[in-house]
Design a protein around this motif. Structure first.
Motif, PDB file in Angstrom:
ATOM      1  N   ALA A   1      -9.022 -30.542 -28.368  1.00  0.00           N
ATOM      2  CA  ALA A   1      -9.971 -29.524 -28.828  1.00  0.00           C
ATOM      3  C   ALA A   1      -9.244 -28.235 -29.194  1.00  0.00           C
TER       4      ALA A   1
ATOM      5  N   ARG B   1     -15.787 -22.455 -32.924  1.00  0.00           N
ATOM      6  CA  ARG B   1     -16.134 -22.377 -34.350  1.00  0.00           C
ATOM      7  C   ARG B   1     -17.088 -21.195 -34.578  1.00  0.00           C
TER       8      ARG B   1
ATOM      9  N   ALA C   1     -15.115 -30.742 -24.105  1.00  0.00           N
ATOM     10  CA  ALA C   1     -14.242 -30.465 -25.254  1.00  0.00           C
ATOM     11  C   ALA C   1     -15.024 -30.220 -26.541  1.00  0.00           C
TER      12      ALA C   1
ATOM     13  N   LYS D   1     -15.085 -26.703 -28.705  1.00  0.00           N
ATOM     14  CA  LYS D   1     -14.733 -26.623 -30.125  1.00  0.00           C
ATOM     15  C   LYS D   1     -15.872 -25.992 -30.935  1.00  0.00           C
ATOM     16  N   GLU D   2     -17.109 -26.383 -30.632  1.00  0.00           N
ATOM     17  CA  GLU D   2     -18.263 -25.826 -31.354  1.00  0.00           C
ATOM     18  C   GLU D   2     -18.414 -24.332 -31.086  1.00  0.00           C
TER      19      GLU D   2
ATOM     20  N   GLY E   1      -7.638 -28.841 -32.392  1.00  0.00           N
ATOM     21  CA  GLY E   1      -8.693 -28.838 -33.404  1.00  0.00           C
ATOM     22  C   GLY E   1      -9.083 -27.431 -33.822  1.00  0.00           C
ATOM     23  N   VAL E   2      -9.119 -26.516 -32.866  1.00  0.00           N
ATOM     24  CA  VAL E   2      -9.438 -25.114 -33.178  1.00  0.00           C
ATOM     25  C   VAL E   2      -8.341 -24.516 -34.046  1.00  0.00           C
TER      26      VAL E   2
ATOM     27  N   LEU F   1      -8.939 -25.758 -37.419  1.00  0.00           N
ATOM     28  CA  LEU F   1     -10.153 -25.135 -37.924  1.00  0.00           C
ATOM     29  C   LEU F   1      -9.868 -23.743 -38.493  1.00  0.00           C
TER      30      LEU F   1
END
Length: 111
Positions: free
Chosen positions: A61, A34, A26, A30-31, A64-65, A68
């Protein structure tokens, strides 16, 4: 985390080339999201058709995106497998995200 991204019109189409997004992957997901979403676009379409398993960490995740991207960019999902779709339905996240069965018609490449 293997992702591919292609710009089509005003959309950024990101394909997850993995069979699972879980606690072990996860953060990497996410990284990488990004990184690939640095490309300017109005909307991001996330292709989950190759993802057979998504747990609560993976769901977190994806949420979270969405956060973001901020309020000015929309995250749509498509190609959810039955198992992944069930996770979104059971957690009622299917009411938060716009989910398409397949890539929206106007974006499919002719060929």
């Amino acid at each position: 985390m293997n992702l591919t991204a292609n710009v089509q019109d005003a959309f950024l189409v990101v394909t997850v080339n993995e069979d699972r997004i879980d606690a072990a992957s996860a953060i990497q997901f996410k990284e990488r999201m990004r990184e690939v979403t640095q490309t300017p676009s109005e909307r991001v379409l996330l292709d989950l058709s190759q993802v057979a398993f998504l747990d609560s960490s993976g769901l977190g995740a994806v949420v979270g995106v969405m956060k973001l991207l901020g309020p000015d960019r929309k995250l749509d999902l498509f190609g959810l497998t039955i198992t992944v779709a069930k996770v979104f339905r059971l957690t009622r996240m299917d009411t938060v995200f716009t989910i398409h069965a397949a890539m929206p018609e106007g974006l499919r490449k002719a060929g």
